[in-house]
Design an enzyme around this catalytic site. Structure first.
Site, PDB file in Angstrom:
ATOM      1  N   GLY A   1      44.507  44.810  40.131  1.00  0.00           N
ATOM      2  CA  GLY A   1      43.628  45.431  41.124  1.00  0.00           C
ATOM      3  C   GLY A   1      44.311  46.582  41.853  1.00  0.00           C
TER       4      GLY A   1
ATOM      5  N   GLY B   1      46.761  41.775  35.189  1.00  0.00           N
ATOM      6  CA  GLY B   1      47.426  40.488  35.010  1.00  0.00           C
ATOM      7  C   GLY B   1      47.208  39.911  33.624  1.00  0.00           C
TER       8      GLY B   1
ATOM      9  N   ARG C   1      55.903  38.044  37.137  1.00  0.00           N
ATOM     10  CA  ARG C   1      55.931  38.533  38.520  1.00  0.00           C
ATOM     11  C   ARG C   1      57.157  38.020  39.280  1.00  0.00           C
ATOM     12  NH1 ARG C   1      49.455  38.349  39.929  1.00  0.00           N
ATOM     13  NH2 ARG C   1      49.120  40.561  39.530  1.00  0.00           N
TER      14      ARG C   1
ATOM     15  N   LYS D   1      34.607  42.260  32.975  1.00  0.00           N
ATOM     16  CA  LYS D   1      33.498  42.827  33.752  1.00  0.00           C
ATOM     17  C   LYS D   1      33.578  44.335  33.919  1.00  0.00           C
ATOM     18  CE  LYS D   1      32.671  38.968  36.912  1.00  0.00           C
ATOM     19  NZ  LYS D   1      33.065  38.672  38.296  1.00  0.00           N
TER      20      LYS D   1
END
Ligand code: ADP
Ligand code: MG
Length: 387
Positions: free
Chosen positions: A368, A344, A26, A191
């Protein structure tokens, strides 16, 4: 531009092990915008967040190690302010010459940054905006957040999108408009609940949806199979059954693991066996997709013209359970289609496994943010830049 103070909202939220940056992707992705502005003679004031200090000053979330790495990557000095909008920030910005760069301390040390209270957020945004004449939004990984530095400040200053944000949005457009087919999406990670929105939206767009990683077990369970001690989200079973039905109705090829590495417990050196995905023993947990699944997924990717991949296929942090993630990454590299990695951990996995980053068409810096874009949501940080 020369002599103007430009506030750049960057995404420098890198993984740290103590003060060591374990993946600087990043920071590297933020370099082009900062360099362009400094080369044009701007006084560049970079702001960013790191981790979740939740409005408190906590040393382990300091951006200091990031300032050091940024200096190396830019090949120019970076003045570091030890607060966000206080005396140090003001003095640091006042001390900048044309073409020089400063980095402010972690935005999330300030409770106003993430506050849901518009007035509190607005107060902090006013102080932050006071440090600059112009605003450049380049923190793609944070554009889905309605935070002061992302959403409020661009409404207070003349603003523009940075090079990273422009590049990321262009990629996402290509994944949502006039997508070349076959369009295959690979989802993994821990998840299901993180990815419900994107699954719901993508089922009407993709030709194939491959599901691996920890979220696959909720799908297997929804089909009536036992998953032992594998990751399972019982409360998502109904939703997932709905997805299975919808995929069948729409003719989407929804592909689940056919075999898994079933370990005795969650550990790097845990003994494991390859078992059928439909026959996971009660005392085992699936930590990676098995060899037949790796082949199956690769075959479903071979002729893809467009691929989006988000989420590792197994617990890649453990070498023994990184093979499935490696196999999917290699299938993307081998494919001639347009291949995008988002998330990520997925991006970190590619680099940890030593795979060539240029083997992919694009590796996104935002997990996200990419997912919410693909869900069809309006992203506050992008909306603010357009206004
Ligand atoms: P990304 O950041 O790329 O969006 P996620 O955050 O959704 O990915 O998921 C990454 C995490 O999922 C990793 O830490 C990985 O260890 C975990 N994971 C993947 N497969 C499994 C599994 N079978 N069991 C437990 N955790 C898993
Ligand atoms: Mg993650």
């Amino acid at each position: 531009m020369r002599g103007r103070r430009v506030l750049v909202r960057a995404d420098l939220n890198v993984p740290l092990d103590g003060e060591t940056i374990t993946d600087d992707g990043r920071i590297r992705a933020s370099v082009p915008t900062i360099t362009t502005l400094a080369d044009r003679g701007a006084k560049v004031v970079v702001c960013a967040h790191l981790g979740r200090p939740k409005g408190q000053v906590k040393a382990e979330f300091s951006l200091k190690p990031v300032a050091v790495r940024l200096r190396e990557l830019l090949g120019r000095d970076v003045a570091f302010a030890t607060d966000v909008v206080g005396d140090s920030a003001r003095a640091t910005v006042d001390g900048l010459q044309d073409g020089q760069v400063a980095l402010l301390e972690n935005l999330r040390y300030e409770p106003g940054e993430e506050s849901k209270d518009d007035a509190l957020r607005g107060d902090f945004a006013t102080r932050l905006a006071g440090l600059a004449d112009l605003y450049v939004g380049d923190g793609f990984g944070a554009v889905h957040r309605k935070h002061a530095s992302v959403y409020d400040v661009p409404r207070m200053l003349p603003h523009a999108a940075g090079r990273l944000v422009l590049a990321e949005v262009e990629v996402l457009k290509r994944l949502t408009e006039d997508t070349e087919r076959p369009y295959v999406v690979v989802l993994g990670g821990a998840k299901v609940s993180d990815k419900l929105g994107v699954i719901a939206n993508l089922l009407s767009k993709v030709d194939r949806l491959l599901v691996g990683g920890g979220m696959a077990y909720t799908f297997l369970k929804a089909q009536g199979h036992e998953v032992g001690g594998s990751l399972l989200q019982e409360d998502q079973l109904d939703q997932v059954r709905g997805f299975l039905d919808e995929a069948a109705k729409r003719g989407v090829d929804l592909v689940l693991p056919v075999d898994v590495l079933a370990a005795t417990h969650f550990a790097e050196d845990a003994p494991y066996d390859v078992v059928e995905a439909t026959a996971i023993p009660a005392d085992r947990e699936g930590l990676d997709i098995g060899p037949r699944t790796r082949e199956l997924f690769a075959s479903k990717l071979a002729d893809a013209r467009t691929v989006f991949w988000n989420g590792p296929m197994g617990v890649f942090e453990f070498d023994a359970f990184a093979g499935g993630t490696r196999a999917v990454a290699e299938a993307l590299i081998a494919s001639e289609g347009y291949s995008v990695v988002g998330g990520g951990d997925s991006a970190a996995a590619v680099r940890k496994l030593g795979l060539p980053e240029d083997g992919f068409s694009h590796i996104s810096t935002g997990g996200g943010a990419s997912l919410e874009y693909l869900e069809g949501k309006t992203l506050p940080g992008l909306a603010a830049l357009e206004g």
